[in-house]
Design an enzyme around this catalytic site. Sequence first.
Site, PDB file in Angstrom:
ATOM      1  N   GLU A   1       0.870  -1.166   0.000  1.00 20.53           N
ATOM      2  CA  GLU A   1       0.000   0.000   0.000  1.00 20.53           C
ATOM      3  C   GLU A   1       0.912   1.222   0.000  1.00 20.53           C
ATOM      4  O   GLU A   1       1.691   1.413   0.926  1.00 20.53           O
ATOM      5  CB  GLU A   1      -0.866  -0.024   1.255  1.00 20.53           C
ATOM      6  CG  GLU A   1      -1.869   1.095   1.343  1.00 20.53           C
ATOM      7  CD  GLU A   1      -2.731   0.944   2.589  1.00 20.53           C
ATOM      8  OE1 GLU A   1      -3.888   0.522   2.451  1.00 20.53           O
ATOM      9  OE2 GLU A   1      -2.223   1.244   3.685  1.00 20.53           O
TER      10      GLU A   1
ATOM     11  N   ASN B   1       1.981  13.568 -10.961  1.00 22.46           N
ATOM     12  CA  ASN B   1       2.943  13.834 -12.021  1.00 22.46           C
ATOM     13  C   ASN B   1       3.957  12.707 -12.091  1.00 22.46           C
ATOM     14  O   ASN B   1       4.202  12.024 -11.095  1.00 22.46           O
ATOM     15  CB  ASN B   1       3.691  15.154 -11.753  1.00 22.46           C
ATOM     16  CG  ASN B   1       2.755  16.331 -11.642  1.00 22.46           C
ATOM     17  OD1 ASN B   1       1.881  16.528 -12.467  1.00 22.46           O
ATOM     18  ND2 ASN B   1       2.919  17.123 -10.604  1.00 22.46           N
TER      19      ASN B   1
ATOM     20  N   HIS C   1      12.948  23.217  -6.942  1.00 18.00           N
ATOM     21  CA  HIS C   1      11.752  23.938  -7.364  1.00 18.00           C
ATOM     22  C   HIS C   1      10.761  24.117  -6.221  1.00 18.00           C
ATOM     23  O   HIS C   1      10.705  23.303  -5.301  1.00 18.00           O
ATOM     24  CB  HIS C   1      11.031  23.176  -8.486  1.00 18.00           C
ATOM     25  CG  HIS C   1      11.878  22.939  -9.686  1.00 18.00           C
ATOM     26  ND1 HIS C   1      11.776  21.788 -10.433  1.00 18.00           N
ATOM     27  CD2 HIS C   1      12.839  23.681 -10.280  1.00 18.00           C
ATOM     28  CE1 HIS C   1      12.630  21.844 -11.439  1.00 18.00           C
ATOM     29  NE2 HIS C   1      13.293  22.978 -11.365  1.00 18.00           N
TER      30      HIS C   1
ATOM     31  N   LYS D   1       3.904  17.749  -1.386  1.00 17.99           N
ATOM     32  CA  LYS D   1       4.107  16.664  -2.339  1.00 17.99           C
ATOM     33  C   LYS D   1       4.377  15.359  -1.597  1.00 17.99           C
ATOM     34  O   LYS D   1       4.973  15.358  -0.524  1.00 17.99           O
ATOM     35  CB  LYS D   1       5.313  16.956  -3.243  1.00 17.99           C
ATOM     36  CG  LYS D   1       5.178  18.196  -4.086  1.00 17.99           C
ATOM     37  CD  LYS D   1       6.463  18.460  -4.861  1.00 17.99           C
ATOM     38  CE  LYS D   1       6.356  19.736  -5.661  1.00 17.99           C
ATOM     39  NZ  LYS D   1       7.636  20.044  -6.324  1.00 17.99           N
TER      40      LYS D   1
ATOM     41  N   HIS E   1      12.170  21.608  -3.562  1.00 17.23           N
ATOM     42  CA  HIS E   1      12.351  20.171  -3.785  1.00 17.23           C
ATOM     43  C   HIS E   1      13.132  19.935  -5.069  1.00 17.23           C
ATOM     44  O   HIS E   1      12.941  20.637  -6.060  1.00 17.23           O
ATOM     45  CB  HIS E   1      10.980  19.485  -3.888  1.00 17.23           C
ATOM     46  CG  HIS E   1      11.087  18.054  -4.296  1.00 17.23           C
ATOM     47  ND1 HIS E   1      10.849  17.634  -5.582  1.00 17.23           N
ATOM     48  CD2 HIS E   1      11.443  16.960  -3.595  1.00 17.23           C
ATOM     49  CE1 HIS E   1      11.024  16.329  -5.643  1.00 17.23           C
ATOM     50  NE2 HIS E   1      11.390  15.897  -4.451  1.00 17.23           N
TER      51      HIS E   1
ATOM     52  N   TYR F   1       5.018  11.809  -8.301  1.00 15.28           N
ATOM     53  CA  TYR F   1       4.652  12.590  -7.131  1.00 15.28           C
ATOM     54  C   TYR F   1       3.234  13.108  -7.211  1.00 15.28           C
ATOM     55  O   TYR F   1       2.707  13.384  -8.274  1.00 15.28           O
ATOM     56  CB  TYR F   1       5.636  13.721  -6.859  1.00 15.28           C
ATOM     57  CG  TYR F   1       5.866  14.716  -7.961  1.00 15.28           C
ATOM     58  CD1 TYR F   1       5.312  15.977  -7.909  1.00 15.28           C
ATOM     59  CD2 TYR F   1       6.685  14.405  -9.045  1.00 15.28           C
ATOM     60  CE1 TYR F   1       5.544  16.910  -8.906  1.00 15.28           C
ATOM     61  CE2 TYR F   1       6.927  15.328 -10.037  1.00 15.28           C
ATOM     62  CZ  TYR F   1       6.356  16.584  -9.966  1.00 15.28           C
ATOM     63  OH  TYR F   1       6.587  17.504 -10.959  1.00 15.28           O
TER      64      TYR F   1
ATOM     65  N   ASP G   1      16.840  25.638 -15.018  1.00 11.96           N
ATOM     66  CA  ASP G   1      17.467  25.366 -13.727  1.00 11.96           C
ATOM     67  C   ASP G   1      18.879  25.940 -13.630  1.00 11.96           C
ATOM     68  O   ASP G   1      19.361  26.217 -12.536  1.00 11.96           O
ATOM     69  CB  ASP G   1      17.480  23.868 -13.442  1.00 11.96           C
ATOM     70  CG  ASP G   1      16.096  23.328 -13.110  1.00 11.96           C
ATOM     71  OD1 ASP G   1      15.156  24.133 -12.959  1.00 11.96           O
ATOM     72  OD2 ASP G   1      15.955  22.100 -13.009  1.00 11.96           O
TER      73      ASP G   1
END
Length: 180
Positions: free
Chosen positions: A28, A49, A62, A72, A119, A132, A170
């Site tokens: 799970e 995503n 980010h 998230k 993150h 995520y 980035d």
Amino acid sequence: MEIEKTPLEGCFVLKPRVFKDDRGSFFESFNLRTFKKSTGLEVDFVQDNQSISSKGVLRGLHFQKGEYAQAKLVRVTKGNVLDVVVDLRRDSTTFGNYFSIELNDQNNYQLFVPRGFAHGFVVLSNEAIFNYKCDNFYHKESESGIRFNDPDLNINWKLDKREVLLSEKDLILPFFNELF
């Protein structure tokens, strides 16, 4: 499922109980009741995503600002990544600190990243599939980030900087001290 606190307030590692037999395995990956009981937090995920990346790809650091901030729940379904979060909450005792953990398809760990964190992750295996869940919808005008090689954060990404592959976006992210 075992849920462990990290050194950063509100950030948790979720370790599922994996059942294996001659057919394969089952676990799970998330249970809201268990999560709420262990953390005291309630979350409503609204968007999932997935990214597929090759070795050395670094995505991050980010975050989304203001009312579009996102919590998230991140995991790796194939490969191995180093996942990194930075606490950006000015009123937090761990403001400006980071936490990193390897997430992979062997340990099946997940990381819960609360709102107010930057993150990012770097792929350590030949390829990785990274998934995520977010508790808020993506809003392009609210996106921001911090440069991966920020000298104040001094994050150990476990790869030589010459191995790191970054997007053009980035490459030009601001440094931590330019934001705070």
